[in-house]
Design an enzyme around this catalytic site. Structure first.
Site, PDB file in Angstrom:
ATOM      1  N   HIS A  58      46.980  44.567  43.141  1.00  0.00           N
ATOM      2  CA  HIS A  58      45.887  45.529  43.317  1.00  0.00           C
ATOM      3  C   HIS A  58      46.439  46.915  43.653  1.00  0.00           C
ATOM      4  O   HIS A  58      45.971  47.600  44.570  1.00  0.00           O
ATOM      5  CB  HIS A  58      44.912  45.068  44.402  1.00  0.00           C
TER       6      HIS A  58
ATOM      7  N   ASP B 108      35.681  41.806  39.775  1.00  0.00           N
ATOM      8  CA  ASP B 108      37.039  42.258  40.086  1.00  0.00           C
ATOM      9  C   ASP B 108      37.595  41.546  41.314  1.00  0.00           C
ATOM     10  O   ASP B 108      36.854  41.018  42.151  1.00  0.00           O
ATOM     11  CB  ASP B 108      37.056  43.763  40.354  1.00  0.00           C
ATOM     12  N   ASP B 109      38.924  41.578  41.400  1.00  0.00           N
ATOM     13  CA  ASP B 109      39.705  41.235  42.616  1.00  0.00           C
ATOM     14  C   ASP B 109      39.880  39.742  42.854  1.00  0.00           C
ATOM     15  O   ASP B 109      40.507  39.351  43.833  1.00  0.00           O
ATOM     16  CB  ASP B 109      39.091  41.851  43.882  1.00  0.00           C
TER      17      ASP B 109
ATOM     18  N   HIS C 279      43.888  42.916  36.202  1.00  0.00           N
ATOM     19  CA  HIS C 279      43.532  43.856  37.277  1.00  0.00           C
ATOM     20  C   HIS C 279      44.742  44.125  38.171  1.00  0.00           C
ATOM     21  O   HIS C 279      44.579  44.369  39.365  1.00  0.00           O
ATOM     22  CB  HIS C 279      42.379  43.284  38.090  1.00  0.00           C
TER      23      HIS C 279
ATOM     24  N   HIS D 163      32.236  42.263  42.423  1.00  0.00           N
ATOM     25  CA  HIS D 163      33.488  41.727  42.972  1.00  0.00           C
ATOM     26  C   HIS D 163      33.256  40.284  43.419  1.00  0.00           C
ATOM     27  O   HIS D 163      32.237  39.979  44.050  1.00  0.00           O
ATOM     28  CB  HIS D 163      33.974  42.567  44.153  1.00  0.00           C
TER      29      HIS D 163
END
Length: 756
Positions: free
Chosen positions: A180, A125-126, A176, A277
């Protein structure tokens, strides 16, 4: 006085060649000496307007860049996670919490799926992140593993090459959100915007869309909250397959490589989706863990594949349309540009602030040095020798339609306390009112009124120079009055044979209104304090037309007052300095002038001043190559503080408004208050040096609104006029007759016989 024109010669000096900046007729005048300009060629406006539209567009683009960058960095539209609360889940949510990590909510009934045994889907993620995503990809490549990357749209836009590498190496992309954002804490329109922008960023970077989504701040199905459940149903309505996780490594907290590895390994040979991540901070532990996890699971017969591959589904990646690719590319470029612009602007603002503060402090120190060295008549290069006897002086008063104040001007000159002979020449430059009659009607024996057809202020001054009977000349505007000691104080500085000109101290006489008070502060701080510093640096830019003393021989050598620019006083001063003459400042030689009383009149005056100064800078641009440092100091200072920094002022104001609107206003207010405090301290010292009351400073904070904006807009207007090559007409400033009755003097005249 060899080499000077015959004082009885009534002819007017010929004008100097006119530069390409102006039409010959358009430069022959001053605000109170207008000359009719010829009709400009078709398509050439006498006063440009289009640049205001361009300025507005530029400000809108700057605002868009700030908002876009603020949105990306969560300054604008910042979201905070919704804290978990006790809820009463529906039957459907209760079942989902007990189900698998992949949720299909697109049908009437919600369903979930789990990965088959000995199948693992590593998800990250991210990202993408330029430091950690490549390292993760290298680790995956080492074991031939495939993974799913739930990317943040803004980071895809920032690093599109990483998104392309992810796809090229066979991995899968997921959505995603763009910034955020916690989808459980935003309205429906923001949720859809977050998803849409991310899809556009992916289309612009890779030419693909994705049907996978993972909401930020989500984890396992068992951790779904009521608000998250509602947002997930909205995601399903948009056609997304919601992907949560079986194993949340919490690697974002950097618990240690071994703990990340332990939390990534499924038990009993079961399949699992593992959440890690690849961005958001130091991910060294994550990269190390990926290598160890893949090494261990490969030995146990696991296969590491994408989410859709693990479920036996078609790829989540689908080709985007041509329009989506174009829009996405434009979005990605705009975001990168906004980030660059905001970053550059921050550095520029810091530099501008530091330069402004440094200038205030530096000039205040130089003014202090000047005040100490000039105490008692001493100058920077030693004490000026005294005149053996008061030399004769000629005062030149160019006047055009000055009936409102000409008598006060002439009376103040005739009533001087100067003990030597004083000749006063009033050059009536084709006035259409009773200026000449009023001046002659005073009946002073030493006053001579000379009439000529309207030719402009430089022509009037050249007539006065040609008709002057003495070597020492004093020039004064027709709306200005002298104090009795002023002529003597100017003349004493000319006793130094290296001094070619002396600038006096101009005071605003009509300072009762707010505009007058603002100009009074500006004259004391921005003009008179600066002139003290300029003398110390040998780079005096302007001897003001309102009060200045000159050597006639120096002016004759230059060919008289030039008509090349609209700021003949600045042009003349620069020419004298380049010719090797010193120009000094006599702070005790006071002259009271009438300042504009309305914003419109102030605009006209400053427009001419600013444009004329730019002309003079351009005319004397080669001074930077002279051996004497005057050109580099003077032109460098003017270019930086009088042109460049004012051009940045609109963006400074825009950023201040933006920061106040979207964030905590206290830092902006604190910075503003700090600048005002430094200005106030400098202003207090300047007022003290000038013998003025410090109570005038109460208008200084208000000067930051309207007045400051008008001054920097004048710079923009002047620069546009110069760049576009548009001819600037002379602007007439209306006179109010402030000195119809002579003002109260701030210092008494010297006693008879006293040295001046």
């Amino acid at each position: 006085m060899s080499g000077l024109a015959d004082p009885q010669d009534k002819r007017v000096w010929p004008h100097a060649p006119v530069s390409a900046w102006q039409d010959p007729a358009a430069v022959q005048g001053e605000s109170r000496h207008p000359v009719a300009a010829p009709t400009p060629p078709p398509g050439k406006r006498a006063d440009p307007r289009g640049h205001w539209f361009l300025l507005a567009i530029g400000m809108l683009l700057a605002a868009f860049a700030l908002v876009l960058n603020g949105y990306v960095t969560n300054v604008v539209g910042e979201t905070r996670t919704v804290p978990p609360t006790a809820d009463h889940p529906s039957r459907q949510l209760a079942e989902i919490r007990r189900g698998g990590p992949v949720l299909n909510l697109t049908g009437g009934e919600a369903s979930s799926a789990r990965l088959p045994d000995r199948t693992i889907a590593l998800t990250f993620d991210d990202g993408p992140d330029p430091a950690w995503t490549p390292a993760v990809l290298d680790a995956l490549k080492k074991y031939g593993a495939k993974a799913t990357f739930f990317t943040v749209g803004s980071k895809v836009a920032e690093h599109p090459e990483l998104a392309r590498r992810i796809v090229a190496e066979g991995h899968e992309l997921g959505n995603h959100t763009y910034a955020h954002a916690d989808l459980a804490a935003v309205p429906g329109w923001r949720l859809r915007l977050e998803l849409s922008l991310t899809q556009k960023a992916l289309a612009g970077a890779t030419g693909l869309h994705t049907t996978l989504v993972r909401p930020p701040y989500s984890s396992t199905p068992a951790a779904i909250t009521g608000p998250q459940w509602e947002s997930m149903k909205t995601l399903a309505g948009e056609g997304y397959l919601v992907t949560l996780t079986d194993l949340d490594t919490k690697d974002w907290s950097r618990p240690g490589t071994r703990k990340i590895v332990t939390s990534s390994l499924p038990a009993g040979g079961r399949g699992a989706i593992v959440m890690m991540h690849d961005s958001g901070g130091d991910r060294k532990q994550t990269v190390e863990a990926v290598d160890l996890v893949l090494k261990e699971l490969t030995g146990k017969g696991y296969r590491a594949v994408t989410v859709t591959k693990a479920l036996g589904m078609p790829s989540a990646q689908q080709p985007a349309g041509g329009v989506e690719r174009f829009v996405g590319s434009a979005l990605n470029v705009a975001q990168r540009a906004s980030g660059w612009f905001t970053g550059a602007l921050s550095w520029v603002l810091v530099a501008a602030g530091a330069l402004t503060l440094a200038r205030l402090v530096f000039f205040a120190v130089l003014a202090w040095v000047h005040a100490r060295r000039t105490r008692g008549g001493r100058r920077r290069r030693g004490r000026a020798p005294a005149w053996p006897a008061p030399p004769p002086v000629t005062v030149i008063v160019p006047a055009y339609n000055e009936e409102a104040g000409i008598q006060a001007t002439v009376r103040s000159l005739a009533d001087t306390a100067y003990p030597g002979p004083v000749e006063i020449l009033v050059i009536d430059d084709g006035s259409t009112d009773s200026t000449a009659e009023l001046a002659a009607g005073l009946g002073f024996a030493n006053v001579r009124v000379i009439r000529q057809p309207n030719g402009g202020k430089p022509a009037a001054l050249n007539t006065g120079i040609a008709q002057a009977g003495h070597e020492l000349l004093i020039m004064v505007d027709g709306d200005t009055v002298f104090e009795p000691a002023t002529i003597g104080r100017l003349v004493r500085q000319l006793s130094d044979p290296t001094v070619g000109a002396v600038s006096g101290n101009t005071k605003v006489g009509n300072r009762r209104g707010m505009i007058g008070r603002w100009q009074h502060i500006e004259y004391v701080i921005g003009f008179n304090l600066d002139r003290r510093a300029f003398e110390q640096l040998d780079c005096m830019a302007t001897v003001p037309g309102a009060i200045g003393a000159f050597r006639r021989s120096a002016l004759v050598a230059l060919g008289g007052v030039s008509t090349d620019t609209l700021a003949e006083d600045t042009d003349l001063t620069m020419a004298l300095c380049r010719a090797g003459w010193r120009v000094v400042y006599e702070e005790k030689a006071l002259a009271w002038t009438e300042a504009p009383t309305s914003l419109g009149q102030l605009w006209k005056q400053r427009y001419r001043w600013c444009y004329g100064t730019m002309q003079a800078m351009w005319k004397h641009r080669r001074a930077v190559l002279d051996k004497d440092p005057f050109g580099r100091r003077c032109l460098g200072y003017l270019a930086l503080f009088q042109v460049l920094l004012p051009l940045l002022a609109p963006v400074v104001d825009l950023m201040a408004i933006y920061s106040t609107a979207v964030g905590d206003p206290l830092p902006v207010v604190a910075v503003w208050a700090g600048f005002v405090a430094v200005q106030a301290l400098t202003g207090w010292y300047a007022l003290r040096l000038d013998g003025e009351r410090a109570s005038a400073l109460w208008v200084l904070p208000l000067q930051q609104f309207v007045y400051r904006q008008l001054l920097y807009l004048v710079v923009i207007q002047s620069l546009a006029t110069a760049v576009l090559g548009v001819r600037l007409r002379w602007h007439t400033v209306r006179r109010e007759g402030t000195f119809g009755t002579p003002p109260a003097l701030v210092s008494p005249p010297p006693a008879p016989g006293a040295r001046t």
